[in-house]
Design a protein around this motif. Structure first.
Motif, PDB file in Angstrom:
ATOM      1  N   GLN A 114      24.541  14.997  83.045  1.00 47.86           N
ATOM      2  CA  GLN A 114      23.831  14.146  84.001  1.00 47.86           C
ATOM      3  C   GLN A 114      22.416  13.836  83.527  1.00 47.86           C
ATOM      4  O   GLN A 114      21.901  12.731  83.761  1.00 47.86           O
ATOM      5  N   ASP A 115      21.764  14.799  82.860  1.00 44.88           N
ATOM      6  CA  ASP A 115      20.433  14.538  82.306  1.00 44.88           C
ATOM      7  C   ASP A 115      20.474  13.344  81.349  1.00 44.88           C
ATOM      8  O   ASP A 115      19.587  12.481  81.374  1.00 44.88           O
ATOM      9  N   LEU A 116      21.508  13.319  80.504  1.00 44.67           N
ATOM     10  CA  LEU A 116      21.634  12.230  79.537  1.00 44.67           C
ATOM     11  C   LEU A 116      21.970  10.922  80.245  1.00 44.67           C
ATOM     12  O   LEU A 116      21.436   9.866  79.899  1.00 44.67           O
ATOM     13  N   LYS A 117      22.814  11.001  81.239  1.00 46.17           N
ATOM     14  CA  LYS A 117      23.138   9.797  82.017  1.00 46.17           C
ATOM     15  C   LYS A 117      21.881   9.226  82.678  1.00 46.17           C
ATOM     16  O   LYS A 117      21.614   8.021  82.607  1.00 46.17           O
ATOM     17  N   ASP A 118      21.119  10.102  83.309  1.00 49.36           N
ATOM     18  CA  ASP A 118      19.912   9.647  84.006  1.00 49.36           C
ATOM     19  C   ASP A 118      18.940   8.960  83.058  1.00 49.36           C
ATOM     20  O   ASP A 118      18.282   7.983  83.420  1.00 49.36           O
ATOM     21  N   ALA A 119      18.844   9.485  81.841  1.00 52.67           N
ATOM     22  CA  ALA A 119      17.942   8.888  80.855  1.00 52.67           C
ATOM     23  C   ALA A 119      18.389   7.472  80.494  1.00 52.67           C
ATOM     24  O   ALA A 119      17.555   6.587  80.287  1.00 52.67           O
ATOM     25  N   GLY A 136      21.703  23.695  70.102  1.00 50.04           N
ATOM     26  CA  GLY A 136      22.689  24.369  70.937  1.00 50.04           C
ATOM     27  C   GLY A 136      23.946  24.681  70.142  1.00 50.04           C
ATOM     28  O   GLY A 136      23.961  24.641  68.913  1.00 50.04           O
ATOM     29  N   ASP A 137      25.024  25.013  70.858  1.00 45.22           N
ATOM     30  CA  ASP A 137      26.268  25.269  70.132  1.00 45.22           C
ATOM     31  C   ASP A 137      27.520  24.865  70.911  1.00 45.22           C
ATOM     32  O   ASP A 137      28.627  25.096  70.461  1.00 45.22           O
ATOM     33  N   ASP A 138      27.370  24.262  72.085  1.00 43.70           N
ATOM     34  CA  ASP A 138      28.560  23.862  72.854  1.00 43.70           C
ATOM     35  C   ASP A 138      28.393  22.482  73.482  1.00 43.70           C
ATOM     36  O   ASP A 138      28.852  22.213  74.590  1.00 43.70           O
ATOM     37  N   THR A 139      27.762  21.586  72.744  1.00 44.69           N
ATOM     38  CA  THR A 139      27.539  20.224  73.233  1.00 44.69           C
ATOM     39  C   THR A 139      28.858  19.536  73.586  1.00 44.69           C
ATOM     40  O   THR A 139      28.896  18.682  74.480  1.00 44.69           O
ATOM     41  N   TYR A 140      29.934  19.907  72.914  1.00 47.40           N
ATOM     42  CA  TYR A 140      31.235  19.275  73.156  1.00 47.40           C
ATOM     43  C   TYR A 140      31.652  19.371  74.624  1.00 47.40           C
ATOM     44  O   TYR A 140      32.407  18.526  75.131  1.00 47.40           O
ATOM     45  N   ARG A 141      31.161  20.381  75.339  1.00 50.40           N
ATOM     46  CA  ARG A 141      31.560  20.575  76.743  1.00 50.40           C
ATOM     47  C   ARG A 141      31.042  19.473  77.654  1.00 50.40           C
ATOM     48  O   ARG A 141      31.527  19.315  78.774  1.00 50.40           O
ATOM     49  N   THR A 142      30.067  18.698  77.172  1.00 50.42           N
ATOM     50  CA  THR A 142      29.559  17.582  77.992  1.00 50.42           C
ATOM     51  C   THR A 142      30.410  16.322  77.828  1.00 50.42           C
ATOM     52  O   THR A 142      30.281  15.383  78.624  1.00 50.42           O
ATOM     53  N   LEU A 143      31.261  16.269  76.810  1.00 56.89           N
ATOM     54  CA  LEU A 143      31.988  15.032  76.491  1.00 56.89           C
ATOM     55  C   LEU A 143      32.835  14.485  77.651  1.00 56.89           C
ATOM     56  O   LEU A 143      32.778  13.277  77.924  1.00 56.89           O
ATOM     57  N   PRO A 144      33.622  15.314  78.354  1.00 55.70           N
ATOM     58  CA  PRO A 144      34.429  14.743  79.438  1.00 55.70           C
ATOM     59  C   PRO A 144      33.597  14.082  80.533  1.00 55.70           C
ATOM     60  O   PRO A 144      34.033  13.093  81.144  1.00 55.70           O
ATOM     61  N   TYR A 145      32.401  14.611  80.779  1.00 50.58           N
ATOM     62  CA  TYR A 145      31.546  14.060  81.830  1.00 50.58           C
ATOM     63  C   TYR A 145      30.855  12.773  81.392  1.00 50.58           C
ATOM     64  O   TYR A 145      30.325  12.037  82.230  1.00 50.58           O
ATOM     65  N   LEU A 146      30.861  12.514  80.097  1.00 47.62           N
ATOM     66  CA  LEU A 146      30.211  11.322  79.552  1.00 47.62           C
ATOM     67  C   LEU A 146      31.226  10.226  79.211  1.00 47.62           C
ATOM     68  O   LEU A 146      31.098   9.083  79.654  1.00 47.62           O
ATOM     69  N   LEU A 147      32.239  10.589  78.453  1.00 46.38           N
ATOM     70  CA  LEU A 147      33.154   9.571  77.940  1.00 46.38           C
ATOM     71  C   LEU A 147      34.254   9.192  78.917  1.00 46.38           C
ATOM     72  O   LEU A 147      35.011   8.245  78.664  1.00 46.38           O
ATOM     73  N   ASP A 148      34.355   9.893  80.041  1.00 41.37           N
ATOM     74  CA  ASP A 148      35.254   9.460  81.115  1.00 41.37           C
ATOM     75  C   ASP A 148      34.499   8.671  82.183  1.00 41.37           C
ATOM     76  O   ASP A 148      35.081   8.318  83.218  1.00 41.37           O
ATOM     77  N   ASP A 149      33.228   8.411  81.927  1.00 43.11           N
ATOM     78  CA  ASP A 149      32.373   7.713  82.899  1.00 43.11           C
ATOM     79  C   ASP A 149      32.067   6.307  82.380  1.00 43.11           C
ATOM     80  O   ASP A 149      31.250   6.131  81.472  1.00 43.11           O
ATOM     81  N   LYS A 150      32.714   5.304  82.953  1.00 39.13           N
ATOM     82  CA  LYS A 150      32.538   3.923  82.489  1.00 39.13           C
ATOM     83  C   LYS A 150      31.113   3.428  82.720  1.00 39.13           C
ATOM     84  O   LYS A 150      30.602   2.617  81.937  1.00 39.13           O
ATOM     85  N   ASP A 151      30.471   3.901  83.785  1.00 39.01           N
ATOM     86  CA  ASP A 151      29.087   3.479  84.043  1.00 39.01           C
ATOM     87  C   ASP A 151      28.158   3.954  82.922  1.00 39.01           C
ATOM     88  O   ASP A 151      27.263   3.218  82.489  1.00 39.01           O
ATOM     89  N   PHE A 152      28.370   5.193  82.450  1.00 39.80           N
ATOM     90  CA  PHE A 152      27.550   5.712  81.356  1.00 39.80           C
ATOM     91  C   PHE A 152      27.793   4.912  80.083  1.00 39.80           C
ATOM     92  O   PHE A 152      26.848   4.519  79.390  1.00 39.80           O
ATOM     93  N   ILE A 153      29.049   4.659  79.772  1.00 39.12           N
ATOM     94  CA  ILE A 153      29.377   3.892  78.561  1.00 39.12           C
ATOM     95  C   ILE A 153      28.741   2.504  78.618  1.00 39.12           C
ATOM     96  O   ILE A 153      28.159   2.034  77.631  1.00 39.12           O
ATOM     97  N   ASN A 154      28.813   1.856  79.767  1.00 34.39           N
ATOM     98  CA  ASN A 154      28.197   0.528  79.916  1.00 34.39           C
ATOM     99  C   ASN A 154      26.686   0.605  79.756  1.00 34.39           C
ATOM    100  O   ASN A 154      26.074  -0.279  79.140  1.00 34.39           O
ATOM    101  N   ALA A 155      26.077   1.672  80.291  1.00 40.62           N
ATOM    102  CA  ALA A 155      24.618   1.821  80.179  1.00 40.62           C
ATOM    103  C   ALA A 155      24.212   2.003  78.724  1.00 40.62           C
ATOM    104  O   ALA A 155      23.214   1.432  78.270  1.00 40.62           O
ATOM    105  N   VAL A 156      24.965   2.804  77.987  1.00 41.63           N
ATOM    106  CA  VAL A 156      24.661   3.027  76.569  1.00 41.63           C
ATOM    107  C   VAL A 156      24.762   1.731  75.783  1.00 41.63           C
ATOM    108  O   VAL A 156      23.877   1.393  74.981  1.00 41.63           O
ATOM    109  N   GLN A 157      25.830   0.996  76.007  1.00 36.55           N
ATOM    110  CA  GLN A 157      26.079  -0.203  75.213  1.00 36.55           C
ATOM    111  C   GLN A 157      25.189  -1.375  75.610  1.00 36.55           C
ATOM    112  O   GLN A 157      24.860  -2.222  74.772  1.00 36.55           O
ATOM    113  N   ASN A 158      24.774  -1.406  76.865  1.00 33.24           N
ATOM    114  CA  ASN A 158      23.947  -2.529  77.341  1.00 33.24           C
ATOM    115  C   ASN A 158      22.460  -2.227  77.329  1.00 33.24           C
ATOM    116  O   ASN A 158      21.640  -3.137  77.409  1.00 33.24           O
ATOM    117  N   ASN A 159      22.107  -0.946  77.240  1.00 32.42           N
ATOM    118  CA  ASN A 159      20.696  -0.578  77.242  1.00 32.42           C
ATOM    119  C   ASN A 159      20.468   0.554  76.243  1.00 32.42           C
ATOM    120  O   ASN A 159      20.073   1.671  76.617  1.00 32.42           O
TER     121      ASN A 159
END
Length: 299
Positions: free
Chosen positions: A10-15, A30-53
């Motif tokens: 969520q911190d990354l999403k908010d940014a 860190g050593d377990d960044t992979y655990r954030t992937l489902p919360y990021l790549l299953d979120d279409k709003d986040f993907i759109n934000a990354v690609q558009n901004n």
């Protein structure tokens, strides 16, 4: 943070949702960044934000997972300084070479060279308040860039990260579900994506013993990428630990004597460090030992 990867995501999403934010500096690896992937790549709003901004994103080590995620989403990021290790340097200022590299985030260069630092520093062992204001132990760089094999020039777009992170992505050595999650989201680039790329690769602060290092490198070899890339840029091992042994293992393990390898480049867990921009067209002149970014890092 360990128990709530969704909060870290969520911190990354908010940014990315905040249009006033222009850049993101990772706190540490860190050593377990992979655990954030489902919360990021299953979120279409986040993907759109990354690609558009898209925003400037810098960090290294296990942040390799983030970099590969953003690469998959089509934006360029920077394998470079993070906050705790570099901007929060305990001496009176950032290390000069690292600071010059960091300031490039605020400038525009059509073409730039990654030069060898004439000084390297040992990693600290004391991070307590008593260490504030003390200088690192420094050494004159006596080797500079070393050509392990290859001749003349090679070129390609940059793609890579931390060897231990790649090893963790491709195996279940550290976490028993990391490989499955990374495969589900296609984090490790396909062989077609690796084709004609320059692989940049470095080892972490764990300073893997030569036996483990060889095993990690063999995992990459078995993935087939050494058969399709145009060359390799290798980072200076932290504290020059196993410096000569790693050199021998690279040449022995890769076997392909036609694959160019340049060694002892200042990035990743080495101090000081440059920035390595993902996806930027780069030329390496092995005769002159010069690494040139052929387009702006913001291209």
């Amino acid at each position: 943070m360990k128990n709530h990867p969704e909060a870290r995501a969520q911190d990354l999403k908010d940014a990315f949702y905040d249009t006033s934010i222009k850049g993101i500096i990772c706190a540490i690896g860190g050593d377990d960044t992979y655990r954030t992937l489902p919360y990021l790549l299953d979120d279409k709003d986040f993907i759109n934000a990354v690609q558009n901004n898209p925003k400037l994103f810098t960090g290294f080590s296990d942040t390799t997972i983030n970099h590969l995620m953003f690469y998959k989403l089509g934006i360029g990021t920077f394998y470079g300084p993070n906050f705790v290790c570099d901007l929060a340097e305990l001496d009176k200022q950032m290390l000069p070479y690292t600071k010059r590299a960091f300031l490039k985030y605020f400038e525009y260069h059509n073409e730039d060279c990654i030069e060898s630092s004439n000084i390297w520093y040992e990693e600290r062992t004391d991070f307590s308040i008593d260490a504030v204001g003390t200088s690192r132990v420094e050494h004159l760089e006596e080797k500079g860039y070393e050509v392990l094999q290859g001749k003349e020039k090679f070129s390609g777009r940059l793609l890579g990260g931390c060897l231990e992170s790649f090893y963790d992505i491709l195996t279940n050595t550290r976490y028993d579900n990391e490989k499955a999650i990374c495969e589900k989201y296609g984090i490790f680039p396909t062989l077609n994506e690796w084709k004609n790329k320059i692989l940049f690769l470095e080892t972490c602060e764990e300073k893997p013993k030569p036996e483990k290092f060889e095993k990690e490198l063999l995992t990459l070899k078995n993935a087939g990428i050494f058969d399709v890339i145009s060359g390799i840029i290798v980072g200076k091992p932290q504290d020059e630990q196993y410096y000569e042994q790693y050199k021998e293992i690279y040449c022995k393990t890769i076997e392909n004597k036609d694959l160019p390898i340049i060694y002892n480049v200042n990035f990743g867990h080495a101090q000081p460090k440059c920035i390595i921009p993902y996806g930027i067209e780069t030329e390496v002149d092995l005769d002159k030992k010069v690494i040139t970014l052929k387009e702006s890092i913001f291209a």
